[in-house]
Design a protein around this motif. Structure first.
Motif, mmCIF file in Angstrom:
data_model
loop_
_atom_site.group_PDB
_atom_site.id
_atom_site.type_symbol
_atom_site.label_atom_id
_atom_site.label_comp_id
_atom_site.label_asym_id
_atom_site.label_seq_id
_atom_site.Cartn_x
_atom_site.Cartn_y
_atom_site.Cartn_z
ATOM 1 N N LYS A 147 -18.871 -20.616 19.710
ATOM 2 C CA LYS A 147 -18.001 -19.405 21.600
ATOM 3 C C LYS A 147 -19.060 -18.849 21.546
ATOM 4 O O LYS A 147 -19.913 -18.737 22.841
ATOM 5 C CB LYS A 147 -17.157 -18.309 21.080
ATOM 6 C CG LYS A 147 -15.604 -19.090 21.537
ATOM 7 C CD LYS A 147 -14.218 -17.921 21.398
ATOM 8 C CE LYS A 147 -13.189 -18.284 20.790
ATOM 9 N NZ LYS A 147 -12.360 -17.855 21.762
ATOM 10 N N GLY A 156 -18.887 -23.929 27.646
ATOM 11 C CA GLY A 156 -18.133 -24.766 27.830
ATOM 12 C C GLY A 156 -18.086 -26.055 28.134
ATOM 13 O O GLY A 156 -16.704 -26.462 28.344
ATOM 14 N N GLN A 182 -15.262 -23.114 20.560
ATOM 15 C CA GLN A 182 -15.166 -24.009 21.914
ATOM 16 C C GLN A 182 -14.593 -25.178 21.177
ATOM 17 O O GLN A 182 -14.963 -25.909 21.026
ATOM 18 C CB GLN A 182 -16.670 -23.911 22.370
ATOM 19 C CG GLN A 182 -17.568 -22.881 23.316
ATOM 20 C CD GLN A 182 -18.281 -22.836 23.655
ATOM 21 O OE1 GLN A 182 -18.293 -22.600 24.967
ATOM 22 N NE2 GLN A 182 -19.747 -22.400 23.097
#
Length: 301
Positions: A183, A190, A264
């Motif tokens: 993350k 993202g 992610q």
């Protein structure tokens, strides 16, 4: 209607059917004898009777064991069905009560499938079949089907483009690949483009036969930086969670593990091909317990 040949039917007793089935599954007279509780000479004598009855060698000795002839491969699913029907006639109709059963189901599966469904399947057993259990062996491709054919496995979970005779498959789900990164990755927020994907250290799973990622489909090292090639998906995801490396992973598995590992999950057009995961069982083999197991697996997907 063709007249029934009663003389041939009288020659085909139940013990011969059982010997044929075990030879089909094990491909060895010694193993067939052990599983049936017979001597090897008894099994060899039964095979001689079967050869006379069907006017075919049925099983030919090879260095790796007994190889079934085309006639034996044609007979195998029919003889399995005859044994199942005989069992039902004798009163063993396959009723299965999960709440009372102490059966241990034997599953052969790709690791990424069990990593996806294992926790929910264990919970289903605890709630619905508390005295029953399941064992898992990571077998793939032909090895898993051979185990299923020999009766060493009850159900196979994995990817199969085509199946040989004697098996039937049910599609469990369709999946694709995604890219995973931790993350707080310094360069992945993202989304990821092809240039960033190629420049970051990549962890791949393979060559394993579990997915479309193999030696033949791994990107060239001149194009993608490959830092590691590992045999298990959970190993790859754990490595990603603790480093700046990224991995290409089945999406459903990534989603299931993302929260606990802090990952992610990123969809990209270059991640890899889509694929189907199926449950495979022996064709024509009635088994109410296996029907229950399949329903529990469907709910766990």
């Amino acid at each position: 209607m063709r007249d029934i040949d009663h003389s041939h039917i009288r020659l085909l007793d139940g013990s011969l059917l059982l010997v044929f089935r075990e030879l089909s599954r094990t491909r060895r007279t010694t193993e067939a004898a052990r599983r049936l509780g017979l001597t090897q000479s008894t099994v060899s004598h039964a095979l001689a009777r079967l050869r006379d009855l069907f006017d075919d060698p049925l099983f030919v000795r090879r260095p790796h064991g007994l190889e079934p002839t085309r006639r034996a491969l044609e007979l195998a699913p029919r003889i399995d069905a005859l044994i199942d029907m005989a069992d039902a006639v004798m009163g063993h109709d396959g009723d299965f009560d999960p709440a009372r059963s102490d059966r241990r189901f034997r599953i052969a599966a790709a690791e990424f499938v069990m990593a996806l469904i294992g926790a929910k399947l264990a919970q289903a057993f605890a709630q619905q079949a508390p005295q029953a259990s399941f064992s898992v062996e990571f077998l793939l491709g032909r090895a898993s089907l051979d185990s299923l054919r020999r009766g060493e496995t009850d159900l196979v979970l994995g990817q199969f483009l085509a199946l040989p005779p004697g098996f039937e498959a049910e599609t469990l789900y369709e999946d694709g690949y995604c890219v995973v990164a931790r993350k707080r990755h310094p360069r992945v927020k993202g989304t990821i483009d092809a240039a960033t994907y190629a420049s970051l250290p990549n962890i791949f799973v393979g060559p394993s036969g579990e997915t479309g990622i193999t030696d033949a489909t791994l990107p060239s090292r001149r194009v993608v930086s490959t830092v590691a090639l590992v045999p298990r998906w959970l190993t790859a995801l754990t490595m990603v969670a603790g480093s700046d490396a990224i991995a290409t992973c089945p999406r459903r598995l990534a989603e299931r593990q993302a929260k606990s590992l802090g990952l992610q999950v990123i969809d990209t057009r270059f991640a890899g091909p889509r694929f189907m995961v199926s449950a495979v069982r022996r064709a024509g083999h009635a088994d109410a317990g296996l029907d229950w197991l399949l329903s529990a697996i469907r709910a766990a997907v």
